[in-house]
Design a protein around this motif. Structure first.
Motif, PDB file in Angstrom:
ATOM      1  N   LEU A  57       4.047  -1.844   3.417  1.00  0.00           N
ATOM      2  CA  LEU A  57       3.920  -0.463   2.981  1.00  0.00           C
ATOM      3  C   LEU A  57       5.091  -0.101   2.087  1.00  0.00           C
ATOM      4  CD1 LEU A  57       3.016   1.000   6.482  1.00  0.00           C
ATOM      5  CD2 LEU A  57       1.407   0.392   4.670  1.00  0.00           C
ATOM      6  N   ASP A  58       4.886   0.860   1.194  1.00  0.00           N
ATOM      7  CA  ASP A  58       5.983   1.249   0.317  1.00  0.00           C
ATOM      8  C   ASP A  58       6.857   2.302   0.992  1.00  0.00           C
ATOM      9  OD1 ASP A  58       4.514   3.553   0.248  1.00  0.00           O
ATOM     10  OD2 ASP A  58       4.447   3.709  -1.924  1.00  0.00           O
ATOM     11  N   GLY A  59       7.852   2.767   0.282  1.00  0.00           N
ATOM     12  CA  GLY A  59       8.754   3.770   0.815  1.00  0.00           C
ATOM     13  C   GLY A  59      10.171   3.247   0.886  1.00  0.00           C
ATOM     14  N   PRO A  60      11.147   4.125   1.109  1.00  0.00           N
ATOM     15  CA  PRO A  60      12.536   3.686   1.269  1.00  0.00           C
ATOM     16  C   PRO A  60      12.665   2.736   2.450  1.00  0.00           C
ATOM     17  CG  PRO A  60      12.400   6.068   0.993  1.00  0.00           C
ATOM     18  CD  PRO A  60      10.999   5.574   1.183  1.00  0.00           C
ATOM     19  N   ARG A  61      13.059   1.525   2.151  1.00  0.00           N
ATOM     20  CA  ARG A  61      13.168   0.461   3.158  1.00  0.00           C
ATOM     21  C   ARG A  61      11.822   0.192   3.845  1.00  0.00           C
ATOM     22  NH1 ARG A  61      15.057  -0.020   8.740  1.00  0.00           N
ATOM     23  NH2 ARG A  61      15.915  -2.079   9.031  1.00  0.00           N
ATOM     24  N   GLY A  62      10.745   0.664   3.224  1.00  0.00           N
ATOM     25  CA  GLY A  62       9.440   0.453   3.843  1.00  0.00           C
ATOM     26  C   GLY A  62       9.087  -1.013   3.964  1.00  0.00           C
ATOM     27  N   GLU A  63       9.566  -1.816   2.999  1.00  0.00           N
ATOM     28  CA  GLU A  63       9.256  -3.240   3.050  1.00  0.00           C
ATOM     29  C   GLU A  63      10.070  -3.972   4.105  1.00  0.00           C
ATOM     30  OE1 GLU A  63      12.696  -2.549   0.428  1.00  0.00           O
ATOM     31  OE2 GLU A  63      10.683  -1.701   0.601  1.00  0.00           O
ATOM     32  N   ALA A  98       0.836  -1.200   0.000  1.00  0.00           N
ATOM     33  CA  ALA A  98       0.000   0.000   0.000  1.00  0.00           C
ATOM     34  C   ALA A  98       0.869   1.248   0.000  1.00  0.00           C
ATOM     35  CB  ALA A  98      -0.928   0.004   1.218  1.00  0.00           C
ATOM     36  N   GLY A  99       0.423   2.267  -0.709  1.00  0.00           N
ATOM     37  CA  GLY A  99       1.142   3.529  -0.784  1.00  0.00           C
ATOM     38  C   GLY A  99       0.576   4.576   0.153  1.00  0.00           C
ATOM     39  N   GLY A 100       1.198   5.742   0.163  1.00  0.00           N
ATOM     40  CA  GLY A 100       0.819   6.800   1.088  1.00  0.00           C
ATOM     41  C   GLY A 100      -0.481   7.488   0.759  1.00  0.00           C
ATOM     42  N   LEU A 101      -1.036   7.296  -0.444  1.00  0.00           N
ATOM     43  CA  LEU A 101      -2.296   7.932  -0.829  1.00  0.00           C
ATOM     44  C   LEU A 101      -3.475   6.971  -0.790  1.00  0.00           C
ATOM     45  CD1 LEU A 101      -1.214  10.239  -3.814  1.00  0.00           C
ATOM     46  CD2 LEU A 101      -1.521  10.828  -1.405  1.00  0.00           C
ATOM     47  N   ALA A 124      -0.598  10.733   3.883  1.00  0.00           N
ATOM     48  CA  ALA A 124      -1.984  10.776   4.354  1.00  0.00           C
ATOM     49  C   ALA A 124      -2.534   9.415   4.749  1.00  0.00           C
ATOM     50  CB  ALA A 124      -2.870  11.392   3.275  1.00  0.00           C
ATOM     51  N   GLY A 125      -1.970   8.327   4.217  1.00  0.00           N
ATOM     52  CA  GLY A 125      -2.582   7.025   4.430  1.00  0.00           C
ATOM     53  C   GLY A 125      -1.927   6.141   5.468  1.00  0.00           C
ATOM     54  N   ARG A 126      -0.860   6.620   6.136  1.00  0.00           N
ATOM     55  CA  ARG A 126      -0.098   5.736   7.016  1.00  0.00           C
ATOM     56  C   ARG A 126      -0.824   5.382   8.309  1.00  0.00           C
ATOM     57  NH1 ARG A 126       2.307   4.149   3.349  1.00  0.00           N
ATOM     58  NH2 ARG A 126       4.564   4.198   2.994  1.00  0.00           N
ATOM     59  N   VAL A 127      -1.430   6.371   8.965  1.00  0.00           N
ATOM     60  CA  VAL A 127      -2.070   6.098  10.252  1.00  0.00           C
ATOM     61  C   VAL A 127      -3.249   5.147  10.067  1.00  0.00           C
ATOM     62  CG1 VAL A 127      -3.292   7.110  12.207  1.00  0.00           C
ATOM     63  CG2 VAL A 127      -1.302   8.280  11.232  1.00  0.00           C
ATOM     64  N   LEU A 174      -1.093  -1.064  -4.400  1.00  0.00           N
ATOM     65  CA  LEU A 174      -2.214  -0.141  -4.228  1.00  0.00           C
ATOM     66  C   LEU A 174      -1.661   1.270  -4.028  1.00  0.00           C
ATOM     67  CD1 LEU A 174      -5.262   0.378  -3.880  1.00  0.00           C
ATOM     68  CD2 LEU A 174      -4.971  -0.108  -1.433  1.00  0.00           C
ATOM     69  N   SER A 175      -1.637   2.058  -5.092  1.00  0.00           N
ATOM     70  CA  SER A 175      -1.074   3.418  -5.061  1.00  0.00           C
ATOM     71  C   SER A 175       0.347   3.433  -4.518  1.00  0.00           C
ATOM     72  CB  SER A 175      -1.959   4.343  -4.206  1.00  0.00           C
ATOM     73  OG  SER A 175      -3.248   4.436  -4.743  1.00  0.00           O
TER      74      SER A 175
END
Length: 741
Positions: free
Chosen positions: A376-382, A350-353, A529-532, A559-560
């Protein structure tokens, strides 16, 4: 000689404006502190109870009496420039400015006498004497305070005649966002006060006096602040207007929709103005608990990215190309892979949006397939560790955005609030100016618009706070309401657990101050916006390293997810991308499912303080794009495992089962078991290795290009070229100066 004289005058004007701002701030503070009790005053011979020390104009407003004004604003220091708010006061020989007179017991005010009417008409006549008659081509037309008040308080003719013509002022270049027409300026100085007090941009000020007074930057330069667009709303005339919105629409042509912003984790309340199928502009909406009445430039101006690089139809990869397909073909292609893939080899990212509805639907779909491989995505998010998501106090901004202004000491760890959430930075600046906030920073040095104690830019720098002889350690020990703010990027660092452990140790060392009945000083600041909502739902890594699992992943659902690391996508995996822009994630997809952007759907987002809010559809999704949760629901039906909800109320009932906070809208739910959460955090990070001299990098390198919408925006591209390059050059110059020193 003339150049030296001009520079000297500019320096004198700068010093004068700073001195005036400081005296105005001091006056505002003394007035605020004086508000302790209600006193009786008389307005138009009627008794009114008002707070002692507040401005007369505020007391009149509370009594339901409208007082015209141009320079006065509730959130800015008093200037008393325009004199439009004149009222008659008993025992005063002439009318007085109601914005500059404090309320005292027994005060008698008259707002509707012939003297007041004549005074206001005279002020309006002076203002219009030099004002250009270009209302038909002015972008402020229909929303102009000068137009409205001249109709109500102005006369039917003017008595001034200037043979030399009206005063003309050269326009200023404030950058690609704010358009200037300074001949229209009435010198209310709202923009100057906002830039100096709220935005922290002292380069905007006034030079000259009387008829020669001008507003601009003392040395010609752009207005480099992330909050510059708010001066457009503050300007009561057409002197400052939106450059991207110039000559595109009139306010009476637009449909207005109240919604929520998703450009960062703040969740600013906004109003989306649209015409037909196109978003024309975005304006702030008042919410005292979130963004008051300000929004960041990214929130305001990134709307043109909503119509560029959009995914408008399902696409299936054939060789090196994507071929348009029908929804039935695309969903069957994905469903066939779902049915034939081992659940252990599936992965959802899942992405941040991503909104809460789509996160719940995707998690339920994967759970029904027998897979728990969510991330979740992001730098080293996985690979990022999941620390204490069982207790909500461990991953939200517990102090709340409004509560930040009551803090007296704050430690920022691995975060740049100016770029990750500009609204939070204005709150911190307000606390710094009016509450004596002491700020310390662990991370790279940056301009935060207020002074701070830089402890260092590597992980070992946080150890200085535990030295009782350190200046900030002493300030923290003496603080009554301390705060620590962990940036969301800390968990993405290779040794980020160490910073979590040291922060937990710090909170436990001063736990009687960090945890009070009405105060929780431990905060995690999320930049998306979507992390919490993802953490509330449980859409988080299951504790295993996804990177180690990637070679065996045969099916990935993005997903985004546009910030995903390419190395985490196996070459032989079947990749499904669902989103609204053809950004990074779409490049790796085998099937693309077009979704709806935040202005095109009614969906739920949870901001960084845990406040659940709802966006509302202002326009329809383009062509074949659909709301994300509906796409996932349709996919589940094609795959033969239909999800048990077919409409939004039923889906939100499912959300309530997972976490009741997801359906308690416009409320920041208090987080319980804060001390237990810190103990859990300390236990999970007890074995973290010392960070040593590991540097803490900048999480946001370009404020204007942080998500698919902004990266598709030509306005944000111009801002990046102008502002980011200017900041980089300024930082390089500062580093050079420090090296020589």
């Amino acid at each position: 000689m003339l150049h030296t004289l001009a520079v000297g005058r500019a320096r004198y004007a700068l010093a004068r404006s700073i001195r005036n701002a400081q005296s105005s701030t001091a006056r505002l503070l003394s007035t605020t502190n004086a508000r302790s009790e209600k006193v009786e005053i008389f307005i138009n011979n009627k008794p009114v109870m008002a707070e002692q020390g507040e401005a007369v104009i505020q007391a009149c407003e509370q009594a339901g009496i409208d007082i015209p004004r141009f320079c006065y604003h509730d959130r800015l220091a008093v200037a008393g420039n325009c004199r439009m708010c004149l009222v008659e006061m008993e025992r005063s020989p002439k009318p007085v400015a109601s914005c500059a007179i404090p309320v005292t017991a027994g005060l008698k005010i008259h707002t509707d006498t012939p003297l007041v009417h004549k005074a206001r008409e005279g002020v309006m006549e002076f203002l219009l004497a030099n004002h250009p008659l270009d209302c038909p081509i002015c972008d402020q037309g229909g929303e102009c305070d000068l137009q409205d008040q001249s109709m109500r308080y102005g006369g039917d003719r003017g008595r001034f005649y200037e043979p030399a013509g009206k005063r003309a002022v050269e326009n200023k270049n404030l950058g690609p966002l704010v358009k200037t027409e300074m001949t229209r300026c009435i010198q209310c100085t709202r923009c100057v006060r906002f830039a100096n007090e709220v935005a922290g941009a002292p380069e905007l000020g006034t030079t000259g006096r009387g008829n020669d007074m001008q507003i601009g930057t003392y040395v010609e330069k752009v207005l480099a602040t992330e909050m510059s667009g708010n001066i457009i709303d503050l300007c009561p005339v057409g002197a400052l207007t939106s450059k991207p919105y110039s000559f595109t629409a009139r306010p009476w042509e637009l449909k207005k929709t109240e919604s929520i912003d998703v450009m960062d984790g703040i969740g600013s309340n906004i109003r989306v103005d649209s015409r037909g199928t196109e978003v024309m502009r975005i304006l702030p909406r008042l919410n005292e608990d979130v963004n008051t009445e300000w929004i960041s430039d990214k929130t305001r101006f990134a709307y043109d990215g909503l119509k560029r690089q959009r995914l408008t139809a399902p696409l299936i990869r054939q060789g090196d190309k994507f071929v348009p397909a029908t929804w039935q073909e695309a969903l069957h292609a994905v469903a066939d892979r779902l049915r034939t893939t081992n659940p252990a080899a599936m992965q959802a990212v899942a992405g941040g949006l991503a909104d809460a509805e789509s996160l719940v639907a995707l998690k339920d779909l994967f759970n029904r397939l027998g897979s728990e491989n969510l991330t979740l995505d992001g730098p080293r998010g996985e690979e990022a560790p999941v620390l204490g998501v069982d207790i909500r106090a461990n991953y939200v901004l517990n102090t709340t955005l409004a509560g930040v202004e009551h803090a007296d000491a704050v430690l920022l760890v691995g975060t740049n609030p100016r770029h990750e959430g500009a609204i939070l930075n204005t709150r911190l600046r307000s606390a710094y100016l009016y509450n004596g906030l002491e700020v310390a920073l662990v991370g790279p040095r940056m301009d935060l618009t207020y002074d701070y104690n830089h402890l260092g830019d590597d992980m070992s720098a946080i150890d200085a706070v535990f030295n009782k002889g350190h200046p900030f350690a002493q300030k923290l020990a003496a603080a009554k309401r301390p705060m620590v703010i962990l940036g969301s990027g800390v968990a993405e660092l290779p040794n980020g657990e160490y910073l979590y452990r040291r922060v937990a140790d710090l909170v436990n060392q001063h736990k009687e101050k960090f945890f009070q009945p009405d105060w929780n000083g431990f905060n995690v600041f999320h930049r998306t916006a979507g992390r919490v909502a993802a953490m509330d739902i449980g859409f988080v890594p299951n504790g295993q390293s996804t990177h180690q699992q990637s070679p065996s992943s045969k099916f990935m659902y993005l997903l985004s997810a546009d910030d995903i690391e390419p190395r985490s996508i196996p070459k032989d995996a079947f990749v499904v991308y669902q989103g609204h822009h053809g950004d990074v994630g779409a490049h790796y997809a085998d099937v693309i499912l077009p979704g709806a952007a935040y202005t095109e759907k009614t969906s739920t987002f949870v901001n960084t303080e845990g406040r659940t809010q709802m966006t509302r559809a202002a326009v329809n999704p383009p062509m074949s794009a659909r709301e994300d949760w509906k796409v996932i629901r349709a996919l589940s039906e094609v795959a033969g495992i239909p999800l048990p909800y077919e409409d939004l109320p039923t889906l939100r009932g499912r959300m309530h089962e997972i976490s009741p906070t997801l359906t308690r809208f416009d409320t920041a739910e208090p987080c319980f078991f804060a001390q237990l959460g810190i103990d859990q955090l300390a236990a999970k990070t007890a074995g973290a290795k010392a960070g040593g001299k590991s540097p803490i990098p900048r999480v946001v390198t370009d404020y204007y290009l942080t998500n698919p919408i902004t990266r598709a925006s030509s306005i944000m591209a111009k801002c990046s070229a102008v502002f980011t390059k200017a900041k980089t050059d300024a930082e390089a110059l500062e580093v050079s100066k420090q090296a020589h020193a």
